[in-house]
Design a protein around this motif. Sequence first.
Motif, PDB file in Angstrom:
ATOM      1  N   LEU A  28      31.644  38.320  26.886  1.00  0.00           N
ATOM      2  CA  LEU A  28      33.096  38.443  26.785  1.00  0.00           C
ATOM      3  C   LEU A  28      33.691  38.889  28.119  1.00  0.00           C
ATOM      4  CD1 LEU A  28      35.629  38.188  25.111  1.00  0.00           C
ATOM      5  CD2 LEU A  28      35.231  40.501  24.260  1.00  0.00           C
ATOM      6  N   ALA A  29      33.010  39.764  28.819  1.00  0.00           N
ATOM      7  CA  ALA A  29      33.480  40.187  30.142  1.00  0.00           C
ATOM      8  C   ALA A  29      33.517  39.000  31.104  1.00  0.00           C
ATOM      9  CB  ALA A  29      32.584  41.292  30.690  1.00  0.00           C
ATOM     10  N   ALA A  30      32.489  38.149  31.031  1.00  0.00           N
ATOM     11  CA  ALA A  30      32.456  36.958  31.884  1.00  0.00           C
ATOM     12  C   ALA A  30      33.590  36.004  31.515  1.00  0.00           C
ATOM     13  CB  ALA A  30      31.108  36.262  31.760  1.00  0.00           C
ATOM     14  N   LEU A  31      33.811  35.790  30.219  1.00  0.00           N
ATOM     15  CA  LEU A  31      34.902  34.926  29.769  1.00  0.00           C
ATOM     16  C   LEU A  31      36.253  35.475  30.224  1.00  0.00           C
ATOM     17  CD1 LEU A  31      35.827  32.480  28.088  1.00  0.00           C
ATOM     18  CD2 LEU A  31      35.881  34.016  26.106  1.00  0.00           C
ATOM     19  N   HIS A  32      36.435  36.773  30.107  1.00  0.00           N
ATOM     20  CA  HIS A  32      37.680  37.406  30.531  1.00  0.00           C
ATOM     21  C   HIS A  32      37.889  37.209  32.027  1.00  0.00           C
ATOM     22  CE1 HIS A  32      40.347  40.731  31.728  1.00  0.00           C
ATOM     23  NE2 HIS A  32      40.921  40.481  30.567  1.00  0.00           N
ATOM     24  N   THR A  33      36.853  37.379  32.821  1.00  0.00           N
ATOM     25  CA  THR A  33      36.950  37.213  34.264  1.00  0.00           C
ATOM     26  C   THR A  33      37.283  35.770  34.627  1.00  0.00           C
ATOM     27  OG1 THR A  33      35.398  39.005  34.629  1.00  0.00           O
ATOM     28  CG2 THR A  33      35.706  37.469  36.444  1.00  0.00           C
ATOM     29  N   VAL A  34      36.609  34.830  33.987  1.00  0.00           N
ATOM     30  CA  VAL A  34      36.884  33.408  34.250  1.00  0.00           C
ATOM     31  C   VAL A  34      38.323  33.076  33.852  1.00  0.00           C
ATOM     32  CG1 VAL A  34      36.306  31.048  33.542  1.00  0.00           C
ATOM     33  CG2 VAL A  34      34.491  32.663  34.120  1.00  0.00           C
ATOM     34  N   GLY A  35      38.763  33.552  32.707  1.00  0.00           N
ATOM     35  CA  GLY A  35      40.144  33.319  32.274  1.00  0.00           C
ATOM     36  C   GLY A  35      41.154  33.884  33.249  1.00  0.00           C
ATOM     37  N   PHE A  36      40.875  35.064  33.757  1.00  0.00           N
ATOM     38  CA  PHE A  36      41.770  35.682  34.740  1.00  0.00           C
ATOM     39  C   PHE A  36      41.820  34.848  36.019  1.00  0.00           C
ATOM     40  CE2 PHE A  36      42.229  38.674  38.343  1.00  0.00           C
ATOM     41  CZ  PHE A  36      43.529  39.080  38.103  1.00  0.00           C
ATOM     42  N   MET A  37      40.653  34.405  36.500  1.00  0.00           N
ATOM     43  CA  MET A  37      40.603  33.616  37.727  1.00  0.00           C
ATOM     44  C   MET A  37      41.291  32.263  37.558  1.00  0.00           C
ATOM     45  SD  MET A  37      39.341  35.688  39.709  1.00  0.00           S
ATOM     46  CE  MET A  37      38.383  35.286  41.122  1.00  0.00           C
ATOM     47  N   SER A  39      43.716  31.592  35.432  1.00  0.00           N
ATOM     48  CA  SER A  39      45.162  31.806  35.337  1.00  0.00           C
ATOM     49  C   SER A  39      45.785  32.071  36.705  1.00  0.00           C
ATOM     50  CB  SER A  39      45.488  32.946  34.367  1.00  0.00           C
ATOM     51  OG  SER A  39      45.140  34.200  34.912  1.00  0.00           O
ATOM     52  N   LEU A  40      45.044  32.712  37.589  1.00  0.00           N
ATOM     53  CA  LEU A  40      45.568  32.925  38.939  1.00  0.00           C
ATOM     54  C   LEU A  40      45.505  31.664  39.780  1.00  0.00           C
ATOM     55  CD1 LEU A  40      44.257  36.453  39.971  1.00  0.00           C
ATOM     56  CD2 LEU A  40      46.512  35.810  39.141  1.00  0.00           C
ATOM     57  N   GLY A  41      44.582  30.760  39.441  1.00  0.00           N
ATOM     58  CA  GLY A  41      44.422  29.521  40.202  1.00  0.00           C
ATOM     59  C   GLY A  41      45.476  28.474  39.897  1.00  0.00           C
ATOM     60  N   PHE A  42      46.128  28.600  38.759  1.00  0.00           N
ATOM     61  CA  PHE A  42      47.151  27.637  38.366  1.00  0.00           C
ATOM     62  C   PHE A  42      48.451  28.388  38.127  1.00  0.00           C
ATOM     63  CE2 PHE A  42      43.110  25.757  37.128  1.00  0.00           C
ATOM     64  CZ  PHE A  42      43.223  24.488  37.702  1.00  0.00           C
ATOM     65  N   LEU A  43      49.399  28.201  39.020  1.00  0.00           N
ATOM     66  CA  LEU A  43      50.655  28.958  38.977  1.00  0.00           C
ATOM     67  C   LEU A  43      51.353  28.905  37.619  1.00  0.00           C
ATOM     68  CD1 LEU A  43      52.553  30.775  40.531  1.00  0.00           C
ATOM     69  CD2 LEU A  43      53.726  28.729  41.361  1.00  0.00           C
ATOM     70  N   PRO A  44      51.439  27.747  36.946  1.00  0.00           N
ATOM     71  CA  PRO A  44      52.104  27.758  35.630  1.00  0.00           C
ATOM     72  C   PRO A  44      51.428  28.702  34.628  1.00  0.00           C
ATOM     73  CG  PRO A  44      51.868  25.507  36.408  1.00  0.00           C
ATOM     74  CD  PRO A  44      51.083  26.375  37.355  1.00  0.00           C
ATOM     75  N   LEU A  45      50.092  28.753  34.648  1.00  0.00           N
ATOM     76  CA  LEU A  45      49.395  29.677  33.749  1.00  0.00           C
ATOM     77  C   LEU A  45      49.669  31.126  34.125  1.00  0.00           C
ATOM     78  CD1 LEU A  45      45.922  27.954  33.285  1.00  0.00           C
ATOM     79  CD2 LEU A  45      47.847  28.010  31.689  1.00  0.00           C
ATOM     80  N   ALA A  46      49.720  31.407  35.418  1.00  0.00           N
ATOM     81  CA  ALA A  46      50.026  32.766  35.872  1.00  0.00           C
ATOM     82  C   ALA A  46      51.426  33.175  35.419  1.00  0.00           C
ATOM     83  CB  ALA A  46      49.897  32.855  37.384  1.00  0.00           C
ATOM     84  N   ILE A  47      52.377  32.271  35.556  1.00  0.00           N
ATOM     85  CA  ILE A  47      53.759  32.576  35.150  1.00  0.00           C
ATOM     86  C   ILE A  47      53.833  32.822  33.646  1.00  0.00           C
ATOM     87  CG2 ILE A  47      56.086  31.609  34.967  1.00  0.00           C
ATOM     88  CD1 ILE A  47      55.536  30.249  37.711  1.00  0.00           C
ATOM     89  N   ILE A  48      53.134  31.988  32.869  1.00  0.00           N
ATOM     90  CA  ILE A  48      53.096  32.204  31.414  1.00  0.00           C
ATOM     91  C   ILE A  48      52.509  33.576  31.103  1.00  0.00           C
ATOM     92  CG2 ILE A  48      51.986  31.454  29.267  1.00  0.00           C
ATOM     93  CD1 ILE A  48      52.234  28.551  30.389  1.00  0.00           C
ATOM     94  N   GLY A  49      51.425  33.940  31.804  1.00  0.00           N
ATOM     95  CA  GLY A  49      50.814  35.255  31.601  1.00  0.00           C
ATOM     96  C   GLY A  49      51.757  36.390  31.932  1.00  0.00           C
TER      97      GLY A  49
END
Length: 76
Positions: A28-37, A39-49
């Motif tokens: 779960l920690a790995a999934l959370h880290t990948v999800g965070f990365m 979301s930061l890699g795609f501006l629309p996802l970051a904005i939604i977050g």
Amino acid sequence: VQLSATLGMRLPGIEVREATGALLTPPLAALHTVGFMVSLGFLPLAIIGWILMATSPTRQALHDMICGTVVINRPT
């Protein structure tokens, strides 16, 4: 000793936990880290977050909602 915060999170005293309050499992920690990365890699996802963090009652970002995690003040 299992820690649920990065060095950068330990400084302000926050950590990531499961919604139940349990420490994250390694997958779960790995999934959370990948999800965070991602979301930061795609501006629309970051904005939604950011919008979700500002408007949701639990102040969770998109990757937190998907993973079922919360960021809390570290228990003392």
